[in-house]
Design a protein around this motif. Sequence first.
Motif, mmCIF file in Angstrom:
data_model
loop_
_atom_site.group_PDB
_atom_site.id
_atom_site.type_symbol
_atom_site.label_atom_id
_atom_site.label_comp_id
_atom_site.label_asym_id
_atom_site.label_seq_id
_atom_site.Cartn_x
_atom_site.Cartn_y
_atom_site.Cartn_z
ATOM 1 N N PRO A 9 0.800 -1.225 0.000
ATOM 2 C CA PRO A 9 0.000 0.000 0.000
ATOM 3 C C PRO A 9 0.834 1.278 0.000
ATOM 4 N N SER A 11 2.054 3.075 2.187
ATOM 5 C CA SER A 11 1.668 4.033 3.242
ATOM 6 C C SER A 11 0.859 5.199 2.684
ATOM 7 N N ARG A 12 -0.051 4.897 1.776
ATOM 8 C CA ARG A 12 -0.883 5.925 1.161
ATOM 9 C C ARG A 12 -2.338 5.484 1.176
ATOM 10 N N THR A 13 -3.221 6.465 1.078
ATOM 11 C CA THR A 13 -4.634 6.129 0.969
ATOM 12 C C THR A 13 -4.893 5.542 -0.417
ATOM 13 N N THR A 14 -6.054 4.958 -0.587
ATOM 14 C CA THR A 14 -6.364 4.293 -1.853
ATOM 15 C C THR A 14 -6.341 5.269 -3.022
ATOM 16 N N HIS A 16 -4.799 8.162 -3.260
ATOM 17 C CA HIS A 16 -3.432 8.639 -3.494
ATOM 18 C C HIS A 16 -2.601 7.572 -4.197
ATOM 19 N N ARG A 17 -2.760 6.331 -3.776
ATOM 20 C CA ARG A 17 -1.999 5.234 -4.376
ATOM 21 C C ARG A 17 -2.393 5.021 -5.837
#
Length: 179
Positions: A9, A11-14, A16-17
């Motif tokens: 992931p 270390s990001r929100t969905t 952002h990723r």
Amino acid sequence: MKHKNGFNPLSRTTAHRRALHRNMVTSLFKYERITTTKQKAMEVRRTAEKLITRSKVDTFNNRRHAAKYIWDDDIVKKLFSDIGPRMKDRNGGYTRILKIGFREGDAADVAILELVDYDFEKKEKDTKKKDDSKKSDDKKTSKKEAGFKSSKGESEHKKNTDQVVDSSSNRRYNRVKGS
């Protein structure tokens, strides 16, 4: 069991990723070589390999699927007209990750993600040609600027002003002479 079915992931929100993947895949197909961290390169490679596999067969559905990940229509055209046919004989492994060391500051693993048939010499020649044309354009603009600076208004301004340094704060001020 869910072995080997996960992803990093980062270390990001969905959202952002997903945006990160789309931007990096678009850049990879545009420049055919990008520099990023090793972890990001490994994640982006998964998406890029799947898109290249789809680009081998130019159908409307495959173009729509690629357009979900690639922002620019010109890059989608390049993927299906240039990159896909180049990889036609290859059954996978369209990209390579070259580790180049650690980034100064946070010591992150830095890697180059590139297409396997990336031609470094060709790209280097193209950039040299662009740099040469930019230099000639810069020379033309610098001559124009030099002509502008030598105008009467500029020279009169220099005659009437004197540069003064404020010792308390080391600031420079322009003071008009005679005042």
